[in-house]
Design a protein around this motif. Structure first.
Motif, PDB file in Angstrom:
ATOM      1  N   GLN A 104      50.256  27.890 -33.832  1.00  0.00           N
ATOM      2  CA  GLN A 104      50.805  27.091 -35.018  1.00  0.00           C
ATOM      3  C   GLN A 104      51.666  28.017 -35.790  1.00  0.00           C
ATOM      4  O   GLN A 104      52.760  27.577 -36.638  1.00  0.00           O
ATOM      5  CB  GLN A 104      49.541  26.890 -35.673  1.00  0.00           C
ATOM      6  CG  GLN A 104      49.859  25.875 -37.113  1.00  0.00           C
ATOM      7  CD  GLN A 104      48.579  25.537 -37.797  1.00  0.00           C
ATOM      8  OE1 GLN A 104      47.439  26.044 -37.520  1.00  0.00           O
ATOM      9  NE2 GLN A 104      48.556  24.652 -38.657  1.00  0.00           N
ATOM     10  N   TRP A 159      44.660  24.074 -34.116  1.00  0.00           N
ATOM     11  CA  TRP A 159      45.423  23.636 -35.238  1.00  0.00           C
ATOM     12  C   TRP A 159      44.660  23.557 -36.514  1.00  0.00           C
ATOM     13  O   TRP A 159      43.694  22.876 -36.508  1.00  0.00           O
ATOM     14  CB  TRP A 159      46.576  22.246 -35.167  1.00  0.00           C
ATOM     15  CG  TRP A 159      47.463  22.102 -36.258  1.00  0.00           C
ATOM     16  CD1 TRP A 159      47.166  21.297 -37.374  1.00  0.00           C
ATOM     17  CD2 TRP A 159      48.855  22.358 -36.237  1.00  0.00           C
ATOM     18  NE1 TRP A 159      48.317  21.233 -38.014  1.00  0.00           N
ATOM     19  CE2 TRP A 159      49.392  21.904 -37.540  1.00  0.00           C
ATOM     20  CE3 TRP A 159      49.527  22.802 -35.119  1.00  0.00           C
ATOM     21  CZ2 TRP A 159      50.751  22.080 -37.721  1.00  0.00           C
ATOM     22  CZ3 TRP A 159      50.931  22.894 -35.449  1.00  0.00           C
ATOM     23  CH2 TRP A 159      51.597  22.407 -36.787  1.00  0.00           C
ATOM     24  N   TRP A 198      44.313  22.729 -40.582  1.00  0.00           N
ATOM     25  CA  TRP A 198      44.869  22.148 -41.911  1.00  0.00           C
ATOM     26  C   TRP A 198      43.839  21.885 -42.742  1.00  0.00           C
ATOM     27  O   TRP A 198      42.650  21.647 -42.550  1.00  0.00           O
ATOM     28  CB  TRP A 198      45.322  20.796 -41.352  1.00  0.00           C
ATOM     29  CG  TRP A 198      46.484  20.078 -42.127  1.00  0.00           C
ATOM     30  CD1 TRP A 198      46.293  19.346 -43.331  1.00  0.00           C
ATOM     31  CD2 TRP A 198      47.866  20.563 -42.443  1.00  0.00           C
ATOM     32  NE1 TRP A 198      47.399  19.141 -43.941  1.00  0.00           N
ATOM     33  CE2 TRP A 198      48.422  19.888 -43.398  1.00  0.00           C
ATOM     34  CE3 TRP A 198      48.653  21.583 -41.626  1.00  0.00           C
ATOM     35  CZ2 TRP A 198      49.685  19.902 -43.724  1.00  0.00           C
ATOM     36  CZ3 TRP A 198      49.992  21.522 -41.744  1.00  0.00           C
ATOM     37  CH2 TRP A 198      50.428  20.613 -42.830  1.00  0.00           C
ATOM     38  N   PRO A 199      44.199  22.132 -44.133  1.00  0.00           N
ATOM     39  CA  PRO A 199      45.473  22.661 -44.783  1.00  0.00           C
ATOM     40  C   PRO A 199      45.748  24.105 -44.565  1.00  0.00           C
ATOM     41  O   PRO A 199      44.697  24.905 -44.138  1.00  0.00           O
ATOM     42  CB  PRO A 199      45.531  22.462 -46.166  1.00  0.00           C
ATOM     43  CG  PRO A 199      44.031  22.610 -46.536  1.00  0.00           C
ATOM     44  CD  PRO A 199      43.179  22.141 -45.175  1.00  0.00           C
ATOM     45  N   ILE A 200      46.759  24.826 -44.626  1.00  0.00           N
ATOM     46  CA  ILE A 200      47.097  26.036 -44.122  1.00  0.00           C
ATOM     47  C   ILE A 200      47.771  26.751 -45.415  1.00  0.00           C
ATOM     48  O   ILE A 200      48.682  27.896 -45.205  1.00  0.00           O
ATOM     49  CB  ILE A 200      48.052  26.036 -43.140  1.00  0.00           C
ATOM     50  CG1 ILE A 200      49.508  25.304 -43.534  1.00  0.00           C
ATOM     51  CG2 ILE A 200      47.738  25.473 -41.678  1.00  0.00           C
ATOM     52  CD1 ILE A 200      50.725  25.646 -42.321  1.00  0.00           C
ATOM     53  N   ARG A 201      47.447  26.393 -46.538  1.00  0.00           N
ATOM     54  CA  ARG A 201      47.922  26.928 -47.933  1.00  0.00           C
ATOM     55  C   ARG A 201      47.494  28.496 -47.757  1.00  0.00           C
ATOM     56  O   ARG A 201      48.545  29.340 -48.159  1.00  0.00           O
ATOM     57  CB  ARG A 201      47.275  26.214 -49.069  1.00  0.00           C
ATOM     58  CG  ARG A 201      47.624  26.712 -50.271  1.00  0.00           C
ATOM     59  CD  ARG A 201      47.103  26.068 -51.643  1.00  0.00           C
ATOM     60  NE  ARG A 201      47.478  24.588 -51.506  1.00  0.00           N
ATOM     61  CZ  ARG A 201      46.851  23.759 -52.235  1.00  0.00           C
ATOM     62  NH1 ARG A 201      45.939  24.214 -53.353  1.00  0.00           N
ATOM     63  NH2 ARG A 201      47.165  22.493 -52.120  1.00  0.00           N
TER      64      ARG A 201
END
Length: 299
Positions: free
Chosen positions: A41, A216, A218-221
């Motif tokens: 990712q 993956w 998510w979220p990836i803040r």
């Protein structure tokens, strides 16, 4: 129209050292970032951010974006992106000095491949450089024969593929624009990231939460500042590398690439508290010396 640049050895050296300082700093974000996102990712998102910046480089007159020889550029992109996968994967679980030591075995592999497969001739100085570089790599990696871990060789595998990419670049991509080569590499990394993330989504690894096998997220803040820093920093560093080679003698400029062997461990110590033992410091010096000899004797 070909852009001409004034020759300035001092300016070229300064730009290369600055580029290596940037790389030495931004590559240290991989370890903390690996707690929040996976390798695949990361490369996919980084390429999405960096590719438009490469397009701006082409518009600024730093070279053509369209390859002249699609096959050669594609092969180089696959080889170099494979090397970067090994290198970035290693950064998640070993100190940057060890990962860089493995990656910078590439000049040694170039000489070995040239001498054995391509039937090229290498002199005694470059043979000495190979011996010094190998010794330095062993000192930095410090493999324990009583408890051998194949993971120690992951960055060395990166060095091998990077060497293959360097040979293809020299023999088949000399006339390509730097943006074309960089865009090809970023596209290959992004594509590999997308495929890897898709495979892990279809075939998730139960309980696997390490950098390489993580799917993956998510979220990836929490990871985005690191990804942005990597994307922007790497493009700026490559821009400086391009200008350095355009304004200085390539064989001389290449010597300063080994400054990353200083900046990487230095920033790792300042930012992450990663120590560098005395024998590892000697190993770093040997690798840098070997690279300098190879670069100078390759004129």
């Amino acid at each position: 129209m070909t852009t001409r640049f004034e020759t300035s050895p001092a300016r070229a050296a300064a730009m290369m050292v600055l580029a290596m300082a940037i790389i030495g700093a931004i590559d240290n974000v991989i370890a903390p970032m690996s707690a929040h996102i996976g390798l695949w990712q990361f490369h996919f998102i980084r390429s999405l951010i960096a590719l438009p910046l490469v397009g701006l480089m082409a518009l600024a007159g730093l070279g053509a974006l369209r390859p002249r020889r699609w096959g050669a550029v594609t092969l180089r992109s696959v080889l170099v992106s494979t090397a970067m996968m090994f290198y970035f994967g290693a950064l998640a679980f070993m100190p940057i000095a060890q990962a860089l030591a493995g990656l910078f075995t590439s000049p040694i592999f170039v000489l070995l491949i040239t001498a054995t497969l391509l039937r090229g001739r290498i002199g005694r100085w470059r043979v000495l450089a190979v011996a010094a570089g190998f010794t330095g790599t062993v000192l930095v990696l410090q493999p324990d024969p009583r408890a051998f871990d194949a993971a120690t060789l992951i960055p060395v595998a990166g060095g091998f593929f990077y060497a293959l990419g360097a040979i293809v670049t020299r023999r088949h991509c000399a006339g390509e624009g730097a943006p074309a080569l960089l865009a090809g590499n970023l596209f290959a990394l992004g594509l590999a990231g997308a495929v890897g993330a898709l495979v892990l989504a279809v075939l998730p690894q139960p309980g696997a939460q390490d950098f390489v096998t993580r799917g993956w997220i998510w979220p990836i803040r929490p990871a985005m500042p690191h990804i942005l820093l990597q994307a922007v920093g790497s493009v700026i560093a490559v821009f400086l590398i391009i200008r350095a080679y355009q304004t200085g003698e390539p064989s001389r400029v290449a010597v300063f690439e080994y400054a990353v062997m200083i900046f990487g461990p230095l920033f790792a110590w300042l930012l992450l508290g990663q120590p560098l033992g005395p024998w590892q410091a000697v190993g770093v010096l040997l690798i840098a010396t070997a690279g300098a000899i190879i670069a100078i004797r390759s004129e």
